[in-house]
Design an enzyme around this catalytic site. Structure first.
Site, PDB file in Angstrom:
ATOM      1  N   MET A  87      36.860 -34.862  11.797  1.00  0.00           N
ATOM      2  CA  MET A  87      36.090 -35.053  10.771  1.00  0.00           C
ATOM      3  C   MET A  87      35.913 -33.792   9.755  1.00  0.00           C
ATOM      4  O   MET A  87      34.934 -33.534   9.254  1.00  0.00           O
ATOM      5  CB  MET A  87      34.540 -35.567  11.190  1.00  0.00           C
ATOM      6  CG  MET A  87      34.409 -36.751  12.132  1.00  0.00           C
ATOM      7  SD  MET A  87      35.149 -38.053  11.124  1.00  0.00           S
ATOM      8  CE  MET A  87      33.984 -38.630  10.079  1.00  0.00           C
ATOM      9  N   LEU A  90      41.054 -30.806   5.885  1.00  0.00           N
ATOM     10  CA  LEU A  90      42.163 -29.934   6.045  1.00  0.00           C
ATOM     11  C   LEU A  90      42.520 -29.473   4.501  1.00  0.00           C
ATOM     12  O   LEU A  90      42.647 -29.986   3.614  1.00  0.00           O
ATOM     13  CB  LEU A  90      43.240 -30.196   6.733  1.00  0.00           C
ATOM     14  CG  LEU A  90      42.821 -30.839   8.028  1.00  0.00           C
ATOM     15  CD1 LEU A  90      43.831 -31.408   8.633  1.00  0.00           C
ATOM     16  CD2 LEU A  90      42.480 -29.483   9.316  1.00  0.00           C
ATOM     17  N   ASN A 104      47.253 -39.633  10.701  1.00  0.00           N
ATOM     18  CA  ASN A 104      45.750 -40.116  10.643  1.00  0.00           C
ATOM     19  C   ASN A 104      45.426 -41.316  10.792  1.00  0.00           C
ATOM     20  O   ASN A 104      46.414 -42.202  10.243  1.00  0.00           O
ATOM     21  CB  ASN A 104      45.143 -39.455   9.465  1.00  0.00           C
ATOM     22  CG  ASN A 104      43.580 -39.505   9.420  1.00  0.00           C
ATOM     23  OD1 ASN A 104      43.057 -39.089  10.535  1.00  0.00           O
ATOM     24  ND2 ASN A 104      43.106 -39.991   8.444  1.00  0.00           N
ATOM     25  N   HIS A 106      42.406 -44.120   9.878  1.00  0.00           N
ATOM     26  CA  HIS A 106      41.494 -44.367   9.012  1.00  0.00           C
ATOM     27  C   HIS A 106      40.940 -45.973   9.257  1.00  0.00           C
ATOM     28  O   HIS A 106      41.741 -46.693   9.102  1.00  0.00           O
ATOM     29  CB  HIS A 106      41.677 -44.131   7.565  1.00  0.00           C
ATOM     30  CG  HIS A 106      40.800 -44.215   6.706  1.00  0.00           C
ATOM     31  ND1 HIS A 106      39.409 -43.226   6.666  1.00  0.00           N
ATOM     32  CD2 HIS A 106      40.223 -45.070   5.413  1.00  0.00           C
ATOM     33  CE1 HIS A 106      38.813 -43.620   5.642  1.00  0.00           C
ATOM     34  NE2 HIS A 106      39.126 -44.692   5.079  1.00  0.00           N
ATOM     35  N   GLN A 170      41.094 -52.794  17.090  1.00  0.00           N
ATOM     36  CA  GLN A 170      42.402 -52.837  16.709  1.00  0.00           C
ATOM     37  C   GLN A 170      43.028 -51.304  16.513  1.00  0.00           C
ATOM     38  O   GLN A 170      44.234 -51.243  16.475  1.00  0.00           O
ATOM     39  CB  GLN A 170      42.278 -53.508  15.195  1.00  0.00           C
ATOM     40  CG  GLN A 170      42.370 -55.099  15.511  1.00  0.00           C
ATOM     41  CD  GLN A 170      43.224 -55.715  15.877  1.00  0.00           C
ATOM     42  OE1 GLN A 170      43.343 -55.969  17.181  1.00  0.00           O
ATOM     43  NE2 GLN A 170      44.507 -55.805  15.180  1.00  0.00           N
TER      44      GLN A 170
HETATM   45  C1  GRF Z   1      37.630 -44.083  14.473  1.00  0.00           C
HETATM   46  O1  GRF Z   1      37.180 -45.209  13.902  1.00  0.00           O
HETATM   47  C2  GRF Z   1      38.675 -43.579  13.267  1.00  0.00           C
HETATM   48  O2  GRF Z   1      39.180 -44.398  12.495  1.00  0.00           O
HETATM   49  C3  GRF Z   1      37.738 -42.758  12.501  1.00  0.00           C
HETATM   50  O3  GRF Z   1      36.669 -41.890  13.735  1.00  0.00           O
HETATM   51  C4  GRF Z   1      36.601 -42.878  14.689  1.00  0.00           C
HETATM   52  C5  GRF Z   1      37.014 -42.312  15.754  1.00  0.00           C
HETATM   53  O4  GRF Z   1      36.743 -42.824  16.953  1.00  0.00           O
HETATM   54  N1  GRF Z   1      38.192 -41.883  11.899  1.00  0.00           N
HETATM   55  P1  GRF Z   1      37.034 -42.216  18.476  1.00  0.00           P
HETATM   56  O5  GRF Z   1      36.618 -40.862  18.385  1.00  0.00           O
HETATM   57  O6  GRF Z   1      38.671 -42.629  18.568  1.00  0.00           O
HETATM   58  O7  GRF Z   1      36.424 -43.047  19.555  1.00  0.00           O
END
Ligand code: GRF
Length: 193
Positions: A87, A90, A104, A106, A170
């Site tokens: 989070m 960069l 990444n 998303h 998913q």
């Molecule tokens: C996921 O939904 C990912 O797409 C988003 O943050 C969440 C991370 O979940 N960027 P986790 O830490 O892999 O359980």
């Protein structure tokens, strides 16, 4: 490969569990900006080396934070970085160093809904479907060539939470599938289901 995360790390667990047998990649490091991230303990339990660099020690100094991140990365020498719930934004410089080697995930069907609160925004817009995207990381946030997408129907009465749970399921299928293909040098997108 190395995985960067900030939270619980459910995607990280799926990625690590996928890298066995004839998979072309192996995990060398799980790295977090949060020393308390739940994903770090899970990675250690899976036998993967971990490191944490708190971004809080680098307030207003992204390059300094990234220089500190680069120390454990340089020691582990990954060929590929997977951001999995990482989070922090960069800098273009850091992204350039890893361009073509950094992925990444998303939780939206990019190019729709870059940034945060993707599920609530998709419901609010009255969309019929949501989903997730794995893409190469470029200097623009949540941009870059798409390597895979999975579509998830939005159901009547869905909340952001209920939709997020189905999208996450998913993500757990899509990210390992894309990583396997990418690590083998194949960048053709995977479209699920
Ligand atoms: C996921 O939904 C990912 O797409 C988003 O943050 C969440 C991370 O979940 N960027 P986790 O830490 O892999 O359980």
């Amino acid at each position: 490969m190395a995985i960067l995360l900030s939270g619980g790390g459910s995607n990280m667990v799926r990625l690590i569990e996928s890298m066995t047998g004839d998979h072309p990649a192996r995990p060398v490091l799980v790295l977090s900006n949060d020393p308390d991230a739940g994903g770090l303990a899970k990675a250690r339990a899976l036998g993967v080396e971990t490191a944490a660099i708190s971004h809080k020690a680098f307030k207003g100094d992204r390059p300094g934070f990234e220089a500190a991140l680069s120390v454990p990365l340089a020691a582990a020498r990954p060929d590929i970085i997977c951001l999995a719930g990482f989070m922090r934004v960069l800098t273009a410089d850091f992204v350039r160093q890893w361009q073509g080697r950094m992925l990444n995930i998303h939780p939206s069907l990019l190019p729709k809904y870059r940034g945060l609160n993707t599920h609530a925004r998709a419901i609010e817009a009255g969309d019929a479907e949501a989903g997730c995207t794995v893409h190469e990381v470029t200097a623009e946030l949540d941009d870059g060539p798409i390597l895979g997408q999975a579509r998830v129907p939005i159901q009547p009465g869905d909340s952001a939470e209920s939709l997020a749970a189905r999208v996450l399921a998913q993500e757990h299928c899509l990210y390992p599938a894309v990583l396997r293909r990418f690590a083998a040098g194949d960048r053709r997108p995977i479209l699920l289901p």
